[in-house]
Design an enzyme around this catalytic site. Structure first.
Site, short mmCIF file in Angstrom:
data_model
loop_
_atom_site.label_atom_id
_atom_site.label_comp_id
_atom_site.label_asym_id
_atom_site.label_seq_id
_atom_site.Cartn_x
_atom_site.Cartn_y
_atom_site.Cartn_z
N ASP A 72 40.41 66.53 55.60
CA ASP A 72 39.60 67.30 54.64
C ASP A 72 38.72 68.30 55.40
O ASP A 72 38.13 67.96 56.43
CB ASP A 72 38.73 66.34 53.81
CG ASP A 72 38.17 67.00 52.57
OD1 ASP A 72 38.59 66.62 51.46
OD2 ASP A 72 37.33 67.91 52.71
N VAL B 222 40.18 70.79 43.34
CA VAL B 222 41.45 71.45 43.64
C VAL B 222 42.52 70.88 42.69
O VAL B 222 42.78 69.66 42.71
CB VAL B 222 41.86 71.24 45.11
CG1 VAL B 222 43.22 71.89 45.38
CG2 VAL B 222 40.80 71.81 46.05
N HIS C 125 46.15 65.14 44.51
CA HIS C 125 45.95 64.66 45.88
C HIS C 125 45.15 63.37 45.85
O HIS C 125 44.35 63.15 44.94
CB HIS C 125 45.23 65.71 46.73
CG HIS C 125 43.93 66.15 46.16
ND1 HIS C 125 43.84 67.08 45.14
CD2 HIS C 125 42.64 65.78 46.44
CE1 HIS C 125 42.58 67.27 44.82
NE2 HIS C 125 41.83 66.49 45.60
N HIS D 184 42.52 60.85 48.12
CA HIS D 184 41.58 60.84 49.24
C HIS D 184 41.67 59.48 49.95
O HIS D 184 41.71 58.44 49.29
CB HIS D 184 40.14 60.97 48.74
CG HIS D 184 39.82 62.27 48.07
ND1 HIS D 184 39.02 63.22 48.63
CD2 HIS D 184 40.21 62.77 46.87
CE1 HIS D 184 38.90 64.25 47.80
NE2 HIS D 184 39.61 64.00 46.72
P1 5GP Z 1 38.82 67.01 44.79
O1 5GP Z 1 37.36 67.11 44.54
O2 5GP Z 1 39.61 68.10 44.11
O3 5GP Z 1 39.38 65.64 44.53
O4 5GP Z 1 38.98 67.21 46.34
C1 5GP Z 1 39.30 68.41 46.96
C2 5GP Z 1 39.06 68.23 48.43
O5 5GP Z 1 39.72 69.28 49.12
C3 5GP Z 1 37.59 68.30 48.83
O6 5GP Z 1 37.22 67.10 49.50
C4 5GP Z 1 37.51 69.52 49.73
O7 5GP Z 1 36.62 69.35 50.80
C5 5GP Z 1 38.94 69.69 50.20
N1 5GP Z 1 39.33 71.05 50.48
C6 5GP Z 1 39.09 72.14 49.70
N2 5GP Z 1 39.62 73.25 50.27
C7 5GP Z 1 40.20 72.85 51.43
C8 5GP Z 1 40.92 73.53 52.45
O8 5GP Z 1 41.14 74.74 52.41
N3 5GP Z 1 41.37 72.78 53.49
C9 5GP Z 1 41.16 71.42 53.56
N4 5GP Z 1 41.64 70.78 54.63
N5 5GP Z 1 40.49 70.76 52.61
C10 5GP Z 1 40.02 71.45 51.56
#
Ligand code: 5GP
Ligand code: ZN
Length: 149
Positions: A30, A95, A99, A101
């Protein structure tokens, strides 16, 4: 999807620290870790949310299997880790490409949950202390109800 960050990472059009890939998923670190270990496991197929996974599809099973394997490899399988999927805005999803975590270590999420549990336990104890132990009018009615069942 061209405007999807994770599709771009999967296709190699955006850099990421990948640590695992197979025919169905890609895993990478992340970019804004909530913990020393924070890995995202992402299906190659663009599926916006968990709600969009068709009934009977095995992709979520596969995310679990890959998470277990990665947890072994990064050395947290025994010490412990969290595995979760945020779903839609209310569930914290930012995003919109499905996905999972994999988070391990002293992250704020875990501390928050532990603090919440501690407050809940304390609250129950306090309420137990002030709550009257019996009710002269309702107790016989309750006893009758219990007997009739
Ligand atoms: P969500 O909140 O959608 O479950 O998690 C999205 C995750 O994607 C977040 O923890 C955020 O830090 C990570 N993230 C967002 N943009 C990028 C990116 O461009 N590269 C990487 N490696 N992680 C990202
Ligand atoms: Zn995508």
């Amino acid at each position: 999807m061209t405007d999807c960050i994770f599709c771009r990472i999967i296709e190699g059009r955006l850099p990421a620290r990948k640590l695992y890939e197979d025919g169905e998923v890609v895993a990478f670190w992340d970019a804004r870790p909530a913990s020393p270990i924070h890995i995202l496991i992402v299906p190659r197929l663009h599926i916006p949310t968990l709600n969009d996974v068709p009934e009977g599809d095995h992709i979520v099973d596969h995310l679990f299997r890959v998470a277990k394997k990665i947890a072994q490899e990064v050395g947290v399988a025994q010490s412990g880790y969290r595995f979760f999927i945020n779903v839609n805005r209310g569930g914290g999803q930012v995003v919109f490409h499905l996905h999972a975590h994999l988070v391990a270590g002293n992250d704020f999420g875990t501390l928050f949950i532990k603090a919440g549990v501690a407050v809940a336990v304390l609250w129950r104890k306090l309420v137990g202390l002030v709550r009257p132990q019996g009710h002269p009018r309702l107790d016989p009615i309750c006893a009758n109800l219990m007997e009739s069942n």
